[in-house]
Design a protein around this motif. Structure first.
Motif, PDB file in Angstrom:
ATOM      1  N   CYS A  41       5.047   7.339   4.717  1.00  0.00           N
ATOM      2  CA  CYS A  41       5.620   7.774   3.440  1.00  0.00           C
ATOM      3  C   CYS A  41       5.745   9.297   3.441  1.00  0.00           C
ATOM      4  O   CYS A  41       5.352   9.969   4.393  1.00  0.00           O
ATOM      5  N   GLU A  95       4.058   1.394   6.696  1.00  0.00           N
ATOM      6  CA  GLU A  95       5.122   2.338   7.042  1.00  0.00           C
ATOM      7  C   GLU A  95       4.810   3.727   6.491  1.00  0.00           C
ATOM      8  O   GLU A  95       4.157   3.861   5.460  1.00  0.00           O
ATOM      9  N   VAL A 105       8.152  11.202   9.322  1.00  0.00           N
ATOM     10  CA  VAL A 105       8.321   9.845   8.787  1.00  0.00           C
ATOM     11  C   VAL A 105       9.111   8.990   9.769  1.00  0.00           C
ATOM     12  O   VAL A 105       8.736   7.844  10.065  1.00  0.00           O
ATOM     13  N   GLU A 140      -1.032  -1.632  -4.561  1.00  0.00           N
ATOM     14  CA  GLU A 140      -0.134  -1.912  -3.441  1.00  0.00           C
ATOM     15  C   GLU A 140      -0.688  -3.104  -2.668  1.00  0.00           C
ATOM     16  O   GLU A 140      -1.900  -3.237  -2.517  1.00  0.00           O
TER      17      GLU A 140
END
Length: 152
Positions: free
Chosen positions: A104, A102, A122, A40
């Motif tokens: 998950c 962000e 989330v 990532e």
């Protein structure tokens, strides 16, 4: 400034708070589960604002710990969203803010409970979940060190 530092040697292992850590350029935190991984972008190191953790706890009646977010560096008085696309330093170590970290489903499941569903977690962490960064130079990070935005 750096308020706390957390690492986990293996995936899904509890994070441990430490006072100082070595980071290697392009690889991340020595001894952390994500060291050297590149699956990532910005996986080298993650940051989250202590203020975001406090706001989550206050807004949702929770009492999550700093390590519950699974981020490596807990900051104080640093607006991480503003570091996306920016080069910054902590001491003599340089970083590049790659993207927002962000939330998950994993974070949602980890922080959900009888009063808060995974999807609510989330949603609550959207745009406040922290920052993914690349480590540009090797060095040592310590609790209490200050952030500096480098001129673009």
């Amino acid at each position: 400034m750096i308020q706390a530092i957390y690492v986990a040697k293996k995936s899904k292992q509890s994070q441990v708070g430490i006072d100082a850590v070595k980071v290697d350029a392009g690889k991340g935190i020595v001894g952390d589960r994500n060291y050297g991984k590149r699956s990532e972008v910005g996986q080298n190191i993650t940051f989250v604002e202590s203020e975001a953790i406090a706001a989550f706890n206050a807004n949702f009646g929770q009492s999550i710990s700093q390590s519950s977010t699974r981020r490596n560096i807990i900051t104080q008085s640093v607006r991480l969203n503003q570091l996306v696309g920016q080069e910054f330093s902590i001491g003599n170590v340089r970083f590049y803010g790659v993207e927002l970290c962000e939330p998950c489903g994993t974070l949602g499941r980890a922080l959900s409970n009888d009063s808060l569903t995974s999807s609510q977690v989330v949603k609550a962490w959207a745009r406040t979940g922290g920052l993914r960064a690349n480590v540009l130079t090797t060095g040592i990070l310590r609790v209490g060190m200050q952030f500096n935005l480098l001129k673009s």
